[in-house]
Scaffold this motif. Structure first.
Motif, PDB file in Angstrom:
ATOM      1  N   LEU A 170       0.841  -1.199   0.000  1.00 18.83           N
ATOM      2  CA  LEU A 170       0.000   0.000   0.000  1.00 18.83           C
ATOM      3  C   LEU A 170       0.883   1.260   0.000  1.00 18.83           C
ATOM      4  O   LEU A 170       0.645   2.215  -0.744  1.00 18.83           O
ATOM      5  CB  LEU A 170      -0.867  -0.024   1.254  1.00 18.83           C
ATOM      6  N   LYS A 173      -8.441   2.769  -0.463  1.00 20.59           N
ATOM      7  CA  LYS A 173      -8.867   1.733  -1.423  1.00 20.59           C
ATOM      8  C   LYS A 173      -8.272   1.980  -2.804  1.00 20.59           C
ATOM      9  O   LYS A 173      -7.914   1.055  -3.517  1.00 20.59           O
ATOM     10  CB  LYS A 173     -10.399   1.692  -1.529  1.00 20.59           C
ATOM     11  N   LEU A 215      -4.968   0.203  -3.688  1.00 14.45           N
ATOM     12  CA  LEU A 215      -4.832  -1.252  -3.689  1.00 14.45           C
ATOM     13  C   LEU A 215      -4.412  -1.753  -5.061  1.00 14.45           C
ATOM     14  O   LEU A 215      -3.875  -2.831  -5.213  1.00 14.45           O
ATOM     15  CB  LEU A 215      -6.151  -1.910  -3.266  1.00 14.45           C
ATOM     16  N   THR A 216      -4.688  -0.930  -6.088  1.00 14.05           N
ATOM     17  CA  THR A 216      -4.274  -1.291  -7.439  1.00 14.05           C
ATOM     18  C   THR A 216      -3.514  -0.109  -8.028  1.00 14.05           C
ATOM     19  O   THR A 216      -3.331   0.898  -7.367  1.00 14.05           O
ATOM     20  CB  THR A 216      -5.497  -1.583  -8.333  1.00 14.05           C
TER      21      THR A 216
END
Ligand SMILES: *Cc1c(COP(=O)(O)O)cnc(C)c1O
Length: 433
Positions: free
Chosen positions: A167, A403, A406-407
């Protein structure tokens, strides 16, 4: 307000120069010449003031004419556009949550205010400003997010390969634009040495203005005092404040607020087993040590760089410092035990850093039955899910701001450790023509 260099009091600078230099060429930290004392009228109005209101009234005493008031208001409103939450979780105990900003750590306060100052100063300068940062995790993310898209400023972040979480790495390497991540094949100390080398040794021929955004910058320290005014005015008289500490910027900022007249009962310097400051407060002897890795890793510091500033706030008087501040330290087993105990007792989910502060507050309150206090929660527990989830039996809910990380597609310059490699990279990137 003038700022003096702690290593040599005769060297002084205005706010702008102190901020743009970050640290003086002899590696001395800048410190305000005096802590301004606020009027009784300010403290009467304080319980009704918002954080940006406080930032303007307190901040202008530090920024002076280097930042005009309307500009300071704009910087403060943009920087502090997320909530500060104070919540009661026990009879005599409150938590001050400082993790509601974009990177879910309290470093957002300092980084966002500092980036506002840089943006203002850079807009009056034709040279490009290049900000170098070494990070072991959280700092880089907060700086990257704060400086993203700021005109006239390039940010270059050095981080140790394989030693930050997924992260955290995504927070550094997926933003693009004016943010460059350099993945160093080495340790955090190597990254720091490379940045130090560039700041003291690189000849840029005056084409760029090279500076640092590490916690030594006074523009990161000052805004960290604002939320103490906000919280202490709401928490009740004579409140004890427990701060989870590493480099001691956050605690120093609390001490500045106190010395300016804010009603604070006592300060607790809570650390993990990197206990040099606890030992110092107990004995008067300061012995820096190599840092030891713990589960509260943003506090793994063996020679805190703001301790000198904390001493200055008490005019170098050890007795006054040791009377105002108590130090307690806790090992990983105690931190883990406390995270699960607090969850099963109150339902509150601590992160490892906040858990240290919570333990410190409990210890102090146990010894001082009449007192009440708050502890500072510096990171969202979801940032440390691998530690927290096994202790409480479920994952803490991830805030939306995290969030998104996360990608994403990682983009980093891979570099050998050593100042020479960084010098070569900077010279090539900022060569004329
Ligand atoms: C940086 C950090 C700390 C320590 O703050 P200092 O000002 O260096 O004492 C504590 N908790 C978290 C989550 C941090 O990122």
């Amino acid at each position: 307000m003038r700022y003096y260099n702690i290593k040599n009091r005769r060297i002084t600078a205005g706010f702008k120069d102190a901020v743009m230099q970050g640290i003086s060429p002899d590696m001395g930290l800048f410190m305000p010449e005096r802590i301004p004392v606020l009027e009784a009228d300010f403290f009467r109005r304080l319980p009704r003031m918002s954080l940006p209101d406080i930032a303007v009234e307190v901040g202008t005493l530090y920024t002076g004419e280097d930042i005009p008031l309307p500009e300071l208001r704009r910087i403060s409103e943009e920087a502090f556009d997320f909530p500060v939450v104070l919540q009661k979780i026990g009879d005599r105990k409150q938590v001050l949550e400082l993790f509601h900003g974009p990177t879910a750590a309290f470093k957002d306060f300092g980084a966002r205010f500092m980036s506002g100052c840089f943006r203002y100063f850079a807009s009056n300068d034709d040279r490009k400003t290049v900000v170098l940062v070494a990070t072991s995790g959280d700092t880089g993310g907060a700086i990257a997010s704060s400086f993203l898209g700021v005109d006239g400023v390039d940010v270059i972040i050095l981080y140790p390969s394989g030693k930050v979480s997924m992260l955290q790495e995504n927070q550094l390497t997926t933003l693009g634009q004016n943010i460059t991540a350099i993945e160093v094949e080495g340790t955090f100390d190597d990254c720091q040495a490379m940045v130090k080398g560039a700041l003291t040794g690189l000849n840029t021929g005056g084409r760029i203005r090279l500076t640092s955004a590490n916690s030594i910058n006074i523009a990161r320290l000052i805004p960290q005092s604002f939320y103490y005014y906000y919280a202490a005015a709401r928490a009740g008289n004579n409140c004890v404040i427990s701060v989870p500490s590493g480099n001691f910027g956050n605690l120093t900022a609390a001490a500045m607020a106190w010395r300016s007249g804010l009603d604070i009962g006592h300060l607790v310097a809570a650390t993990n087993i990197n206990r040099v400051v606890s030992d110092y407060l107990a004995t008067g002897a300061y012995t820096p040590a190599a840092s030891v890795q713990t589960i509260a890793n943003a506090m793994d510091v063996g020679n805190p760089n703001n301790l000198d500033r904390l001493r200055q706030i008490f005019d170098g008087d050890f007795q006054a410092l040791a009377t105002a501040v108590s130090g307690y330290w806790f090992d990983d087993d105690m931190i883990r035990g406390h995270i699960s105990e607090e969850f099963f007792r109150t339902g509150y989910i601590l992160d490892p850093h906040g858990a240290v502060a919570s333990l410190g507050l409990d210890r102090y309150l146990a010894d001082h039955p009449g007192s009440e206090g708050l502890f500072v929660e510096t990171a969202h527990p979801a940032k440390f899910n691998d530690i927290v989830e096994p202790l409480i039996g479920r994952p803490p809910e991830m805030p939306d701001s995290l969030k998104g990380f996360l990608t994403g597609k990682k983009d980093a310059v891979v570099m050998h450790s050593g100042y020479g490699y960084l010098a070569e990279y900077l010279s090539a990137r900022y060569s004329p023509g």
